[in-house]
Every structure is written in structure tokens, then in C-alpha cells.
Design an enzyme around this catalytic site. Structure first.
Site, mmCIF file in Angstrom:
data_model
loop_
_atom_site.group_PDB
_atom_site.id
_atom_site.type_symbol
_atom_site.label_atom_id
_atom_site.label_comp_id
_atom_site.label_asym_id
_atom_site.label_seq_id
_atom_site.Cartn_x
_atom_site.Cartn_y
_atom_site.Cartn_z
ATOM 1 N N CYS A 182 -6.039 -3.534 2.205
ATOM 2 C CA CYS A 182 -6.279 -2.789 3.343
ATOM 3 C C CYS A 182 -7.527 -1.709 3.482
ATOM 4 C CB CYS A 182 -5.132 -1.661 3.387
ATOM 5 S SG CYS A 182 -4.863 -0.855 4.908
ATOM 6 N N HIS B 35 -0.928 -5.314 4.174
ATOM 7 C CA HIS B 35 -0.421 -4.922 2.734
ATOM 8 C C HIS B 35 0.383 -6.150 2.150
ATOM 9 C CE1 HIS B 35 -1.556 -0.666 2.623
ATOM 10 N NE2 HIS B 35 -1.520 -0.531 3.814
ATOM 11 N N GLU C 30 1.811 -6.168 -0.569
ATOM 12 C CA GLU C 30 2.946 -5.545 -1.437
ATOM 13 C C GLU C 30 4.089 -5.010 -0.448
ATOM 14 O OE1 GLU C 30 0.514 -2.001 -0.323
ATOM 15 O OE2 GLU C 30 0.059 -4.082 -0.710
#
Length: 208
Positions: A79, A188, A190
Site C-alpha cells: 500500500c 493489502h 493481508e
């Protein structure tokens, strides 16, 4: 060991939790000695480009990060961390980046106004990933039907040579970039479910 750089602007818990789920040994740190010992490094980040760059400068990490990337260690920006890898950004003024990937970070709102595109800024939510460079290690095992999670109001431009995958959001939004051992994801991983875990896993398997 994989090191996650802690400089006060990243969502470190969910990233570390994802790596723990993958059974990857990781260390959240701002210690240069630990970064030098690590086999791989991740630079996360949320917030504004200038503030993040200033925090790296305050921790005297700008030049060491460049040296660590130049050493050949696999290096991943996520990001805002990805945006910092580029040459410059126009977010709230002009700011110099780390210069690890050619290109610049520009305003999505300004680009939309110029092209008369009526979409919300920032882009928040899931978007389809379009793979442009199937040889990149980060996209092995992915397909054109995969979606990832974005939260951003600026994006990378002038980076065609480094483009691995993009998403369509009014314009071509670079989602994954690569320059030798340096990688970046605008989204992202994650927060991108199984697809994101595949990408993180692939990064941990890039040869050192």
C-alpha cells in the site's frame, strides 16, 4: 527470518498474523541490525506519503533501506509502502520517494477530474486483479478471476516496465509492481483472503 519495518504508519498486527498463519518466522522491528540480519523485508504503510517518508528519515532508515534493497534481498512494499518505493509523489506537495522503482505517485481524484470519470475516491473495496506479467514470482498460482482489497486515493503512474498486475478503476491502477528483487502491492494482501495469502507466501519463497 522476515523483517517487517515498524516506522509508525503500518497495520502491523494483521500482516504479522497473516505471516504467522503461513508459519513464516517474522520480526516487527525498526532496528537496522535486525533488518540487516533478515533474509526478506516488508515495508507496510497507511496514511500520507510525506508523513511516512519523514518518519523513515527520523529513524535514519532511508539510506539503509536503499542499501538493503540494492543488496539483492527480496523487498516488498505494501500500500503506502509500495508508493514509497517510487521516485516521487504529489500527495500534499512534492515529495521524493526511495527511488527503487521508476515512476511517480499521482492523485486519483485529479486524474478522474481530467478524464471526467465519476467514481469515488478513495477506492475502497475488492477489485479484480489483471495479470500482465505471468513470469513474476508473486503471481504464480493466481488467476484472472482473483480479487484483492484496495484502500487508496493515489496510484502509481509511468511504471509500465515494472507492471506485473493491475485493476480497472476508471483507469489502469497498478496493483503489483516489480523491479528485480523489489516488489510492491497497492492493495493489502493481508486483507485479501486466500489470494493475499498466496501472494505473501510467494514472496516468502522468492530465492534469496
Amino acid at each position: 527470518m522476515l523483517a517487517i519495518i515498524d516506522y509508525g504508519v503500518g497495520n502491523l498486527f494483521s500482516l504479522a498474523r497473516s505471516l504467522d498463519y503461513l508459519q513464516v518466522e517474522c520480526k516487527v522491528t525498526q532496528s537496522l541490525a535486525e533488518l540487516q540480519r533478515a533474509e526478506r523485508i516488508i515495508l507496510p504503510g497507511v496514511g500520507a506519503f510525506g508523513d511516512a517518508k519523514q518518519k523513515l528519515e527520523e529513524l535514519s532508515l532511508v539510506e539503509p533501506i536503499k542499501e538493503l534493497a540494492a543488496s539483492g534481498k527480496p523487498f516488498l512494499g505494501i500500500c503506502l509502502g509500495m508508493q514509497l518505493l517510487f521516485d516521487e509523489s504529489d500527495e500534499f506537495g512534492q515529495h521524493q520517494g526511495l527511488g527503487l522503482i521508476p515512476g511517480k505517485i499521482v492523485s486519483m481524484k485529479a486524474a478522474f477530474e481530467a478524464e471526467q470519470i465519476d467514481l469515488k475516491v478513495p477506492q475502497i473495496g475488492w477489485n479484480q486483479l489483471r495479470i500482465k506479467n505471468t513470469a513474476s514470482p508473486l503471481v504464480q498460482g493466481l488467476s484472472e478471476s482473483d480479487f484483492v482489497y484496495y484502500v487508496h486515493s493515489h496510484y502509481a503512474s509511468d511504471c509500465q516496465e515494472s507492471l506485473v498486475a493491475d485493476s480497472e478503476y476508471g483507469l489502469s491502477i497498478p496493483g503489483i509492481v516489480e523491479n528485480k528483487n523489489v516488489y510492491g502491492t497497492q492493495f493489502h494482501p493481508e486483507k485479501s483472503g486466500d489470494v493475499g495469502l498466496k501472494i505473501l507466501k510467494a514472496f516468502t519463497e522468492v530465492p534469496v
